[in-house]
Design a protein around this motif. Structure first.
Motif, PDB file in Angstrom:
ATOM      1  N   GLU A 636       0.790  -1.223   0.031  1.00  0.00           N
ATOM      2  CA  GLU A 636      -0.108  -0.066   0.036  1.00  0.00           C
ATOM      3  C   GLU A 636       0.890   1.320  -0.065  1.00  0.00           C
ATOM      4  O   GLU A 636       0.495   2.073  -0.815  1.00  0.00           O
ATOM      5  CB  GLU A 636      -0.888  -0.005   1.282  1.00  0.00           C
ATOM      6  CG  GLU A 636      -1.877  -1.043   1.222  1.00  0.00           C
ATOM      7  CD  GLU A 636      -3.212  -0.512   0.866  1.00  0.00           C
ATOM      8  OE1 GLU A 636      -3.444   0.660   0.607  1.00  0.00           O
ATOM      9  OE2 GLU A 636      -4.172  -1.649   1.006  1.00  0.00           O
ATOM     10  N   GLN A 638       3.732   1.376  -1.142  1.00  0.00           N
ATOM     11  CA  GLN A 638       4.517   1.588  -2.634  1.00  0.00           C
ATOM     12  C   GLN A 638       3.421   2.162  -3.369  1.00  0.00           C
ATOM     13  O   GLN A 638       3.818   3.009  -4.200  1.00  0.00           O
ATOM     14  CB  GLN A 638       4.911   0.179  -3.055  1.00  0.00           C
ATOM     15  CG  GLN A 638       5.789   0.037  -4.231  1.00  0.00           C
ATOM     16  CD  GLN A 638       6.689  -1.180  -4.304  1.00  0.00           C
ATOM     17  OE1 GLN A 638       6.622  -1.895  -3.389  1.00  0.00           O
ATOM     18  NE2 GLN A 638       6.984  -1.491  -5.469  1.00  0.00           N
ATOM     19  N   LYS A 639       2.223   1.792  -3.174  1.00  0.00           N
ATOM     20  CA  LYS A 639       1.037   2.426  -4.076  1.00  0.00           C
ATOM     21  C   LYS A 639       0.970   3.939  -3.793  1.00  0.00           C
ATOM     22  O   LYS A 639       0.854   4.692  -4.643  1.00  0.00           O
ATOM     23  CB  LYS A 639      -0.299   1.626  -3.742  1.00  0.00           C
ATOM     24  CG  LYS A 639      -1.552   2.284  -4.625  1.00  0.00           C
ATOM     25  CD  LYS A 639      -2.841   1.849  -3.983  1.00  0.00           C
ATOM     26  CE  LYS A 639      -3.190   2.999  -3.052  1.00  0.00           C
ATOM     27  NZ  LYS A 639      -4.351   2.856  -2.152  1.00  0.00           N
ATOM     28  N   LYS A 642       3.396   5.771  -5.483  1.00  0.00           N
ATOM     29  CA  LYS A 642       2.996   5.977  -7.115  1.00  0.00           C
ATOM     30  C   LYS A 642       2.102   7.214  -7.182  1.00  0.00           C
ATOM     31  O   LYS A 642       1.948   7.965  -7.902  1.00  0.00           O
ATOM     32  CB  LYS A 642       2.446   4.839  -7.397  1.00  0.00           C
ATOM     33  CG  LYS A 642       3.413   3.720  -7.695  1.00  0.00           C
ATOM     34  CD  LYS A 642       2.620   2.524  -8.350  1.00  0.00           C
ATOM     35  CE  LYS A 642       3.439   1.465  -8.603  1.00  0.00           C
ATOM     36  NZ  LYS A 642       4.823   1.804  -9.806  1.00  0.00           N
ATOM     37  N   ARG A 647       2.192  10.998 -13.621  1.00  0.00           N
ATOM     38  CA  ARG A 647       2.398   9.895 -14.714  1.00  0.00           C
ATOM     39  C   ARG A 647       2.380  10.642 -15.985  1.00  0.00           C
ATOM     40  O   ARG A 647       1.603  11.204 -16.376  1.00  0.00           O
ATOM     41  CB  ARG A 647       1.380   8.733 -14.525  1.00  0.00           C
ATOM     42  CG  ARG A 647       2.008   7.679 -15.344  1.00  0.00           C
ATOM     43  CD  ARG A 647       0.767   6.290 -15.271  1.00  0.00           C
ATOM     44  NE  ARG A 647       1.237   5.348 -15.903  1.00  0.00           N
ATOM     45  CZ  ARG A 647       2.457   4.366 -15.398  1.00  0.00           C
ATOM     46  NH1 ARG A 647       3.004   4.443 -14.467  1.00  0.00           N
ATOM     47  NH2 ARG A 647       2.846   3.347 -16.292  1.00  0.00           N
ATOM     48  N   ASP A 652       6.547   7.573 -14.285  1.00  0.00           N
ATOM     49  CA  ASP A 652       6.280   8.073 -13.017  1.00  0.00           C
ATOM     50  C   ASP A 652       7.248   9.047 -12.515  1.00  0.00           C
ATOM     51  O   ASP A 652       8.616   8.840 -12.560  1.00  0.00           O
ATOM     52  CB  ASP A 652       5.931   7.339 -11.986  1.00  0.00           C
ATOM     53  CG  ASP A 652       4.675   6.517 -12.197  1.00  0.00           C
ATOM     54  OD1 ASP A 652       3.718   6.924 -12.652  1.00  0.00           O
ATOM     55  OD2 ASP A 652       4.715   5.259 -11.937  1.00  0.00           O
TER      56      ASP A 652
END
Ligand SMILES: Nc1nc2c(ncn2[C@@H]2O[C@H](COP(=O)(O)OP(=O)(O)O)[C@@H](O)[C@H]2O)c(=O)[nH]1
Ligand SMILES: [Mg+2]
Lengths: 668, 479
Positions: A636, A638-639, A642, A647, A652
């Motif tokens: 999570e 890591q998400k 992002k 993007r 990214d």
């Protein structure tokens, strides 16, 4: 400063933070915010026993003056003292900058917005002949505190328009600095009477004689006219207001002409709506009058009129030469054009000479860091610009960043403060694009375009560019003489042209340069300060456009140009800037699933290239057993990481990378 | 956001503490619903079918936290017995720290209400640690007996125990085997003296070889060897040697872990991932590929990111995790998953003992009935866990459970990775879909369900980037 304390306390209580943020354009100073704030909180309780009768103050009993100085030389402190001395505010024990509540102010300690206060002063001191002090006349003094930073000289000249004289405050230890020079000339060109004040004489390193000599040699100011003060200990302050009264002429207006007044400033008050600061040049203004704007032809009813004492104090009338406020039912500060002439509707008058409109020198795109937050950013910008007509805002869209805004600023500090306030006060998370200056391009068919967004310039236009121009500035730089060499190098690296080089005294050099604005936009002042260990002072004024050799520099990620990263640069600098941009991106973009190529190109010619090799391994091969939650949390996180990235195509880009691009100057 | 709504999908049931229901068919347990949890966002905009009622757990994890000392990379809840602890069996029996703990864990098991009174007997029991092989077999037996009488135990249940070289002899293992343990997981980690020492392991290579020998002599037909790659100072040659010796020892299962440098461990203080003496990211990826290649050649199936087995020797217990099945957890810091709710026990002994007490007092039941289960949350778990397996995500089942749109968003986000070969889509017959086929299906929603049966990560490229791929999937599932 008991009054200040009160104000600050009620400020904290008032839950409406927007009042504060609405006060000034970009970070009010101690003084500004105090007085402005006070207007809001106290105006409604303001039912004084004996209303002030302004009719007792004909122009000859009025003095309008401002205080001008290099930053930190003591304007705000001196203003405080004068207000105390005249009983306008109570002498107190408040800490200096006590009301610099905004983070941005505390961090930067700057004044950026002019402020006005009316004082009443009986000149007892210098009239020894008048035996009975009761009979010495009372004067009405309007004091205008001005900002002290390079970006805001526009504010200074605005304030000066309502004045006949200026106190030029110079730090007794630091001596004449760049903004002293710039502000002196602003005042001088406005034909103001200048009273030199050497302040901070209490400091152990104070050297008033040296400063006197500087003032003489640089501005031809007579050492005998110079006052010596300490705004800290109070020493010498008693001579200041008598000098104001004796030396500064009274306002020149005609008492019996039709009303003409100059709109000096405006801001938005939650309770009263738009409040305009005005200087009545001719005639008189009364509550209930109908007034018209020369700029818009709109007609308004005067709902309230009075003076800043320093709270809004209704007087029902303002006479020739007086400075005060007007509430007239304007809905937005956009209607209140600063520099506009207001007059009695139906009368016919010659408009006053307004000021030059604010010139936007630096442009940058502002985008929500998270595309879905456009509305939030929109809202934040609207709120913040509500009181800051000096930021221009237009919607724009970028393929890379989505919907956003192109904002024009008076200068870099202005831009910085604006960003900072958006983030700190409105929680907006913004990505800003590389700042640019407005260039002019002429094509072979004779057409000309002004380019405020590099992305708008075609990389391969069908028609060829025949000529281009870039804005320039005249910079004033004052430095200890030992740094002359490195500063000359710096300026020539920045494509500067030396216009003047002299010595203020044995220790200080004075230089004037013509520099392309683009060259000082990024990092110039910082560089200057670091070379001189902080001893340089710097100011600039905008100058004309110069012919230049400009190219558009594109940044491509995996072959796709990223519009938000395009810049316009001088041809000779393109290689270095391109290299620097590519290196920065390489440093701040993490490895991703696929290899990324980063290129800088002029048209179809690639001038710098780097690749970021693909991520090799990102796996959780650990015996976590049944502890699924832990694995989950990791992913999570890591998400979320992002999510904080932009993007662009398949790449990214962390926000940090955008921030880093802003710092690229091509001079390292 | 599709959240589970109690009255739509009766699922968060709680059986009153004292009452035992003789036959709890699906309908009766539904009838005895706990007050349904109503969430604020009750409107279900997407057509998400009600979540299936999770079946009661048939797996148990028992945490036996004792170690002789803490390894330098370890951040698990363990209790270090210290060097004074003698490994000889007769001394083990006397350590009150172990016997007291066993007592508490048995109390925890006793105080736990079975999910269903007539629930199926346990199919897997896993004694993990710590170093469970430090616990005297009679105590292991007592825990097993408690479990058996509480939940029932299938005759062919998989009963695994983690054992470290140097902590057991042939007699101990035979004893364990006699009392029902039928699977051993041997914590070898490395075959190089210097690496074992660098890790702070309490054993050397001799103990490793001896342990392998004992496992062989005791004829443990189902055993696993644990190895760790990317250790400090580890060279490709060393890793190759470890893999070769592992294959030579003929285990039925190999777990290959990749060193994770955790905060709060010695390694966390000393090292930074990717920097010397740890291998670079590239080197470490190479280690992973070497393992995949060598073990596959030796006849192992790479059935999960870090697990390899001979045909039919998957770890059934771990499979229950990866298939998102319910499981009980007992002991310090252990996690359980019941009725869609994950719960981790306290990691500190004192707090854990307090927890067991409150369990007995009826103040806690470790099952948190009041937590509502979010379908999306569960879907993310399913994606995360199933993509760890070579089998991958069962798309049909996923769609049935969580709805078309969620599955569809996964296709969208995985498109480029199918093209790059990190993600593989298979149809029902197990045929690989080409990137073109997948792309056209993914952009043409309706047919995808019919064509794609499984989505999995490729071995080794997809597995190696699994975090990134799963996090990418998460970003569309929970934007
Ligand atoms: N020692 C000394 N410090 C002063 C004097 N006047 C102002 N200061 C200090 O100088 C700093 C800058 O003053 P401020 O009024 O904010 O300067 P401004 O930027 O010109 O408005 C503050 O810390 C003041 O307290 C003075 O006469 N003597
Ligand atoms: Mg100030």
């Amino acid at each position: 400063m008991g009054y200040l304390r009160r104000a600050s306390k009620s400020f904290i209580k008032s839950r409406n933070l927007s009042i504060l943020s609405a006060f000034s354009a970009y970070g009010p100073s101690t003084f500004d915010i105090r007085s402005r704030f006070a207007y809001c909180t106290h105006s409604r309780q303001n039912n004084r026993e004996s209303p002030i009768d302004l009719s007792q103050y004909p122009p000859e009993r009025i003095r309008n003056f401002s205080i001008i100085a290099h930053v930190d030389h003591g304007k705000s402190t001196l203003a405080d003292r004068l207000l105390e001395l005249t009983g306008t505010i109570k002498r107190g024990h408040g800490q200096p900058q006590y009301l610099d509540k905004l983070q941005v102010e505390r961090e930067r300690g700057i004044t950026v917005k002019a402020q006005t206060a009316t004082m009443f002063y009986r000149n007892t001191f210098s009239s020894p002949n008048v035996k009975d002090t009761e009979e010495s006349p009372t004067f009405l003094l309007n004091l205008i505190d001005t900002p002290g930073h390079v970006d805001f000289s526009y504010e200074v000249s605005r304030s000066l328009a309502a004045c006949q004289g200026a106190l030029l405050v110079v730090d007794a230890a630091q001596g004449v600095q760049a903004q002293t020079v710039a502000n002196f000339y602003l005042a001088f060109e406005s034909n103001l009477t200048i009273i030199p004040i050497i302040n901070k004489i209490d400091q152990p390193t104070a050297d008033p004689d040296r400063v006197k000599a500087q003032l003489k040699s640089m501005f031809d100011l007579d050492p005998n006219d110079t006052l010596l003060t300490s705004a800290k200990t109070g020493q010498g302050l008693e001579y200041v207001l008598p000098a104001v009264i004796e030396r500064i002429p009274s306002p020149p207006g005609k008492f019996d002409s039709s009303l003409r007044m100059l709109l000096l400033d405006s801001y938005y008050d939650e309770y009263k709506g738009v409040i305009c600061h005005v200087a009545v040049v001719d005639g008189a203004l009364r509550k209930g009058d109908k007034i018209a704007s020369a700029a818009t032809n709109q007609v308004y009813d005067v709902l309230d009129v009075g003076i800043m004492h320093p709270e809004l104090t209704p007087t029902g009338v303002l006479f020739t030469g007086q400075v005060g406020y007007v509430v007239s039912g304007m809905r937005s500060t956009k209607e209140a054009r600063v520099g506009d002439t207001l007059y009695h509707a139906k009368s016919v008058v010659e408009p006053l000479l307004g000021f030059k409109p604010a010139k936007h020198m630096v442009f940058s795109g502002l985008y929500p860091a998270d595309g879905s937050d456009f509305d939030a950013l929109n809202h934040a910008i609207e709120r913040l610009t509500c009181n800051d007509a000096s930021v221009s805002v237009t919607k724009e869209s970028s393929t890379a960043l989505g919907l956003g805004f192109r904002c024009g600023f008076l200068g870099l500090l202005h831009m910085d403060v604006f960003h900072q306030r958006l983030e700190q006060e409105y929680g907006a998370c913004v990505i800003s694009t590389i700042p640019t200056v407005p260039y002019i391009f002429e094509y072979s068919d004779g057409s000309k375009v002004k380019v405020q967004n590099p992305a708008a310039l075609a990389s391969n236009p069908g028609k060829s560019v025949t000529k281009c121009w870039e804005p320039s500035v005249i910079a004033t730089i004052i430095i200890p003489s030992e740094y002359v060499g490195p500063i000359i190098t710096l300026c020539s690296e920045r494509r500067g042209e030396q216009l003047e080089y002299s010595f203020i005294d044995s220790q200080r050099a004075f230089m004037k340069y013509r520099l392309p604005l683009r060259e000082i936009v990024v990092d110039f002042y910082n560089e200057l300060k670091s070379i001189t260990s902080g001893y340089a002072s710097f100011d600039y004024e905008d100058a004309e456009y110069q012919i230049s050799d400009l190219v558009k520099l594109d940044i491509l990620l995996n072959g796709q140009p990223v519009d938000a990263m395009a810049t316009i640069v001088h041809k000779l600098k393109a290689q270095r800037i391109g290299r620097e941009l590519v290196d920065k991106l390489k440093k701040f973009i993490d490895r991703q699933m696929f290899e990324i190529t980063i290129q800088a190109a002029i048209g179809s010619k690639v001038i710098a290239r780097e690749t970021i090799s693909a991520m090799r391994k990102n796996v959780l091969a650990k015996c976590y057993g049944g502890d699924v939650s832990r694995k989950r949390k990791l992913l999570e996180k890591q998400k979320e990481g992002k999510k904080r990235m932009k993007r662009v195509g398949s790449v990214d880009i962390p926000q940090e990378a955008f921030h880093e691009l802003l710092k690229v100057s091509g001079n390292k | 956001m599709a959240m589970l709504k109690g009255n739509l999908s009766p699922f968060l049931f709680a059986i009153p503490t004292k009452s035992r229901i003789p036959t709890a068919s699906l309908t009766t347990s539904t009838a005895l619903l706990h007050q349904p949890t109503v969430c604020e966002n009750a409107s279900m905009t997407t057509t998400v079918p009600p979540l299936p009622i999770p079946s009661p757990p048939t797996s148990v994890y028992v945490h036996l936290p004792f170690c002789r000392k803490r390894c330098h990379y370890c951040d698990f809840p363990i209790i270090a017995l210290g060097s004074s602890h003698n490994q000889l069996p007769e001394h083990d029996n006397n350590d009150p720290r172990i016997s007291n703990y066993i007592h508490v864990i048995r109390r925890e098991i006793e105080a736990t209400k079975p999910r269903s009174p007539t629930g199926p007997p346990l199919k897997t029991v896993f004694f993990g640690g710590g170093t469970p092989s430090l616990v005297p077999p009679p105590m292991v037996w007592s825990v097993l007996e408690t479990l058996r009488s509480k939940f029932g135990l299938c005759p062919d249940a998989e009963i695994s125990i983690e054992m470290d070289p140097g902590t057991f002899d042939e007699r101990k293992l035979r004893e364990l085997k006699e009392l029902g343990v039928n699977r051993v997981s041997l914590g070898v980690q490395a075959f190089q003296e210097e690496l074992l020492r660098a890790c702070g392991r309490a054993h050397g290579v001799n103990e490793v070889l001896e342990a392998i020998d004992i496992v062989g002599r005791c004829e443990i037909g189902n055993w696993s060897m644990d190895l760790i790659s990317s250790l400090p100072h580890q060279t490709p040659e060393m890793w190759e040697e470890s893999l070769r010796l592992a294959v030579g020892a003929q285990p039925t299962h190999v777990s290959v872990y990749d060193l994770q440098v955790e905060q709060g461990t010695k390694f966390g203080q000393w090292y930074k991932p990717g920097e010397f003496p740890l291998p670079s990211e590239t080197q470490s990826a190479k280690f992973y590929k070497m393992a995949s290649e060598m073990l596959s050649k030796a006849g192992f199936n790479h059935y999960e990111i870090s697990s390899y087995c001979k045909n039919g020797y998957e770890c059934k217990h771990n499979l229950s995790y990866w298939l998102n099945k319910s499981f009980y957890g007992f002991g310090l810091g252990s996690a359980s998953y019941m009725s869609g709710v994950r719960f981790s026990r306290p990691k500190k002994l004192k707090e854990y003992m307090g927890y067991v007490q409150s369990l007995e007092d009826g103040l806690a039941d470790g099952q948190h009935h009041d937590k509502h289960v979010d379908a999306k949350d569960m879907a993310m778990d399913v994606v995360m866990l199933s993509l760890r397996m070579a089998r991958g995500l069962d798309v049909k089942e996923f769609t049935r459970t969580f709805g078309k749109s969620l599955a569809f968003s996964l296709y969208g986000v995985f498109k480029p990775y199918v093209e790059s070969g990190h993600v593989i889509a298979l149809d029902e017959k197990g045929r690989l879909l080409t990137a073109n086929e997948f792309n056209s299906l993914a952009s043409n929603g309706c047919e995808v369900d019919d064509m794609v049966a499984f989505i999995r990560l490729s071995d080794p490229d997809g597995f190696l980037l699994s975090n990134e791929l799963i996090a990418t999937a998460f970003s569309v599932m929970s934007p």
